[in-house]
Design a protein around this motif. Structure first.
Motif, PDB file in Angstrom:
ATOM      1  N   VAL A 120       1.240  -1.050   0.263  1.00  0.00           N
ATOM      2  CA  VAL A 120       0.210   0.243  -0.080  1.00  0.00           C
ATOM      3  C   VAL A 120       1.103   1.058  -0.508  1.00  0.00           C
ATOM      4  O   VAL A 120       0.722   2.286  -0.517  1.00  0.00           O
ATOM      5  N   LEU A 121       1.837   1.082   0.797  1.00  0.00           N
ATOM      6  CA  LEU A 121       2.360   2.617   1.333  1.00  0.00           C
ATOM      7  C   LEU A 121       3.332   2.830  -0.501  1.00  0.00           C
ATOM      8  O   LEU A 121       3.743   3.556  -0.657  1.00  0.00           O
ATOM      9  N   SER A 122       4.199   1.969  -0.657  1.00  0.00           N
ATOM     10  CA  SER A 122       5.173   1.532  -1.969  1.00  0.00           C
ATOM     11  C   SER A 122       3.778   2.357  -3.534  1.00  0.00           C
ATOM     12  O   SER A 122       4.533   3.302  -4.418  1.00  0.00           O
ATOM     13  N   ILE A 123       2.676   2.082  -3.124  1.00  0.00           N
ATOM     14  CA  ILE A 123       1.612   3.478  -4.113  1.00  0.00           C
ATOM     15  C   ILE A 123       1.329   4.552  -3.529  1.00  0.00           C
ATOM     16  O   ILE A 123       1.516   5.477  -4.420  1.00  0.00           O
ATOM     17  N   ILE A 124       1.834   4.226  -2.061  1.00  0.00           N
ATOM     18  CA  ILE A 124       1.187   5.553  -1.881  1.00  0.00           C
ATOM     19  C   ILE A 124       2.345   7.125  -2.589  1.00  0.00           C
ATOM     20  O   ILE A 124       2.264   8.141  -2.368  1.00  0.00           O
ATOM     21  N   ILE A 125       3.989   5.908  -1.726  1.00  0.00           N
ATOM     22  CA  ILE A 125       5.080   7.288  -2.387  1.00  0.00           C
ATOM     23  C   ILE A 125       4.968   7.262  -3.174  1.00  0.00           C
ATOM     24  O   ILE A 125       6.079   8.433  -3.578  1.00  0.00           O
ATOM     25  N   ILE A 126       4.811   7.130  -4.221  1.00  0.00           N
ATOM     26  CA  ILE A 126       5.128   7.329  -6.009  1.00  0.00           C
ATOM     27  C   ILE A 126       4.836   8.729  -6.026  1.00  0.00           C
ATOM     28  O   ILE A 126       5.880  10.130  -6.306  1.00  0.00           O
ATOM     29  N   PRO A 127       3.220   9.309  -6.155  1.00  0.00           N
ATOM     30  CA  PRO A 127       3.238  10.962  -5.680  1.00  0.00           C
ATOM     31  C   PRO A 127       3.682  12.044  -4.753  1.00  0.00           C
ATOM     32  O   PRO A 127       4.765  12.942  -5.191  1.00  0.00           O
ATOM     33  N   ILE A 128       4.068  10.989  -3.850  1.00  0.00           N
ATOM     34  CA  ILE A 128       4.759  11.871  -2.846  1.00  0.00           C
ATOM     35  C   ILE A 128       6.304  12.034  -2.717  1.00  0.00           C
ATOM     36  O   ILE A 128       6.771  13.192  -2.759  1.00  0.00           O
ATOM     37  N   VAL A 129       6.990  11.057  -3.601  1.00  0.00           N
ATOM     38  CA  VAL A 129       7.928  10.873  -3.684  1.00  0.00           C
ATOM     39  C   VAL A 129       8.665  11.992  -5.127  1.00  0.00           C
ATOM     40  O   VAL A 129       9.169  12.612  -4.701  1.00  0.00           O
ATOM     41  N   LEU A 130       7.604  11.888  -6.415  1.00  0.00           N
ATOM     42  CA  LEU A 130       7.398  12.703  -7.575  1.00  0.00           C
ATOM     43  C   LEU A 130       7.254  14.415  -7.042  1.00  0.00           C
ATOM     44  O   LEU A 130       8.051  15.391  -7.579  1.00  0.00           O
ATOM     45  N   VAL A 131       6.417  14.886  -6.310  1.00  0.00           N
ATOM     46  CA  VAL A 131       6.219  16.503  -5.771  1.00  0.00           C
ATOM     47  C   VAL A 131       7.533  16.368  -5.137  1.00  0.00           C
ATOM     48  O   VAL A 131       7.932  17.505  -4.921  1.00  0.00           O
ATOM     49  N   THR A 132       7.925  16.257  -4.305  1.00  0.00           N
ATOM     50  CA  THR A 132       9.233  15.842  -3.102  1.00  0.00           C
ATOM     51  C   THR A 132      10.062  16.602  -4.466  1.00  0.00           C
ATOM     52  O   THR A 132      10.604  17.514  -4.456  1.00  0.00           O
ATOM     53  N   ALA A 137      13.362  20.414  -7.618  1.00  0.00           N
ATOM     54  CA  ALA A 137      13.871  20.886  -9.152  1.00  0.00           C
ATOM     55  C   ALA A 137      13.466  21.882  -9.320  1.00  0.00           C
ATOM     56  O   ALA A 137      13.810  23.317  -9.969  1.00  0.00           O
ATOM     57  N   LEU A 138      12.136  22.933  -8.851  1.00  0.00           N
ATOM     58  CA  LEU A 138      11.815  23.906  -9.183  1.00  0.00           C
ATOM     59  C   LEU A 138      12.562  25.306  -8.501  1.00  0.00           C
ATOM     60  O   LEU A 138      12.181  26.387  -8.876  1.00  0.00           O
ATOM     61  N   GLY A 139      12.835  25.022  -7.025  1.00  0.00           N
ATOM     62  CA  GLY A 139      13.584  25.699  -6.318  1.00  0.00           C
ATOM     63  C   GLY A 139      12.751  26.010  -5.071  1.00  0.00           C
ATOM     64  O   GLY A 139      13.456  27.056  -4.621  1.00  0.00           O
ATOM     65  N   ASN A 140      11.548  25.306  -5.101  1.00  0.00           N
ATOM     66  CA  ASN A 140      10.729  25.461  -3.925  1.00  0.00           C
ATOM     67  C   ASN A 140      11.102  24.913  -2.765  1.00  0.00           C
ATOM     68  O   ASN A 140      10.513  23.808  -2.601  1.00  0.00           O
ATOM     69  N   PHE A 141      12.134  25.559  -2.245  1.00  0.00           N
ATOM     70  CA  PHE A 141      13.234  24.243  -0.935  1.00  0.00           C
ATOM     71  C   PHE A 141      11.925  24.337   0.566  1.00  0.00           C
ATOM     72  O   PHE A 141      12.191  23.544   1.322  1.00  0.00           O
ATOM     73  N   GLU A 142      11.037  25.439   0.686  1.00  0.00           N
ATOM     74  CA  GLU A 142       9.928  25.503   1.793  1.00  0.00           C
ATOM     75  C   GLU A 142       9.155  24.132   1.507  1.00  0.00           C
ATOM     76  O   GLU A 142       8.960  23.362   2.745  1.00  0.00           O
ATOM     77  N   LEU A 143       8.799  23.879   0.250  1.00  0.00           N
ATOM     78  CA  LEU A 143       7.762  23.370   0.174  1.00  0.00           C
ATOM     79  C   LEU A 143       8.130  21.710   0.438  1.00  0.00           C
ATOM     80  O   LEU A 143       7.922  21.023   0.047  1.00  0.00           O
ATOM     81  N   HIS A 144       9.379  22.257  -0.184  1.00  0.00           N
ATOM     82  CA  HIS A 144      10.476  20.689  -0.418  1.00  0.00           C
ATOM     83  C   HIS A 144      10.366  20.167   0.921  1.00  0.00           C
ATOM     84  O   HIS A 144       9.821  19.004   1.158  1.00  0.00           O
ATOM     85  N   LYS A 145      10.863  20.720   1.902  1.00  0.00           N
ATOM     86  CA  LYS A 145      11.273  20.255   3.317  1.00  0.00           C
ATOM     87  C   LYS A 145      10.051  19.974   3.957  1.00  0.00           C
ATOM     88  O   LYS A 145       9.763  18.628   4.857  1.00  0.00           O
ATOM     89  N   LYS A 146       9.033  20.440   3.239  1.00  0.00           N
ATOM     90  CA  LYS A 146       7.684  20.141   4.172  1.00  0.00           C
ATOM     91  C   LYS A 146       6.930  19.112   4.024  1.00  0.00           C
ATOM     92  O   LYS A 146       6.702  17.970   4.513  1.00  0.00           O
ATOM     93  N   ILE A 147       7.111  18.335   2.802  1.00  0.00           N
ATOM     94  CA  ILE A 147       7.025  17.556   2.255  1.00  0.00           C
ATOM     95  C   ILE A 147       7.661  16.291   2.523  1.00  0.00           C
ATOM     96  O   ILE A 147       7.598  15.032   2.920  1.00  0.00           O
TER      97      ILE A 147
END
Length: 175
Positions: A120-132, A137-147
């Protein structure tokens, strides 16, 4: 307002987050006839999971020590390891019958709790890792750190439980 690159990342992340589990589920049910089973793969992809766990921990240590480029490179290797794992996992299951866990009693329950949470977590982690990753990559390090605070322990759990599942089921593999 979101810029064009952010929208492209969101679209790609959404597509990958839906497509990867669906394709894996479909391929999991496909058996390639008359092909030598790839029975040598489980210890390799379990080792890749272990390596991913070590690299994730190393990436966190790197960023805490201000080594941003090292952190970035370690995370890229972790993502590559996850892709390699997935390819080998699917290839194994396309050429080999699934192995049933042979343990009994409370260990059987422990095995299935670990296995189910891992899946279950291996499926859930896909978008979480990609968004992080996209946020960094977009330079939004504050939001990067939060997720990343959530992505790291979840991804680490998936990597470590992948090794545990392998170790628990390995005595039951038919060689």
């Amino acid at each position: 307002m979101e810029n064009t690159l952010e929208r492209k990342y969101k679209r790609l992340i959404t597509v990958l987050s839906v497509l990867i589990p669906i394709v894996v589920a479909i391929l999991f049910g496909v058996k390639i006839p008359n092909v030598e089973p790839l029975s040598f793969l489980p210890p390799i992809y379990a080792s890749i999971n272990g390596l991913t766990a070590i690299l994730l921990i190393s990436a966190v240590i790197a960023i805490k020590n201000g080594k941003r480029k090292l952190h970035e490179n370690l995370i890229k290797v972790c993502m590559l390891c996850s892709i390699l794992f997935l390819g080998m996992y699917v290839a194994y299951h396309m050429t080999s019958d699934s192995t049933s866990y042979g343990g009994e009693g409370w260990m059987r329950t422990v095995y299935f709790v670990i296995l189910i949470t891992h899946i279950v977590l291996s499926i859930i982690i896909i978008p979480i890792v990609l968004v992080t990753y996209a946020r960094a990559a977009l330079g939004n390090f504050e939001l990067h750190k939060k997720i990343a605070r959530y992505a790291f322990p979840l991804w680490l759990y998936v990597a470590v439980t992948g090794v545990i599942v392998y170790l628990m089921i390995s005595p039951y593999y038919v060689h």
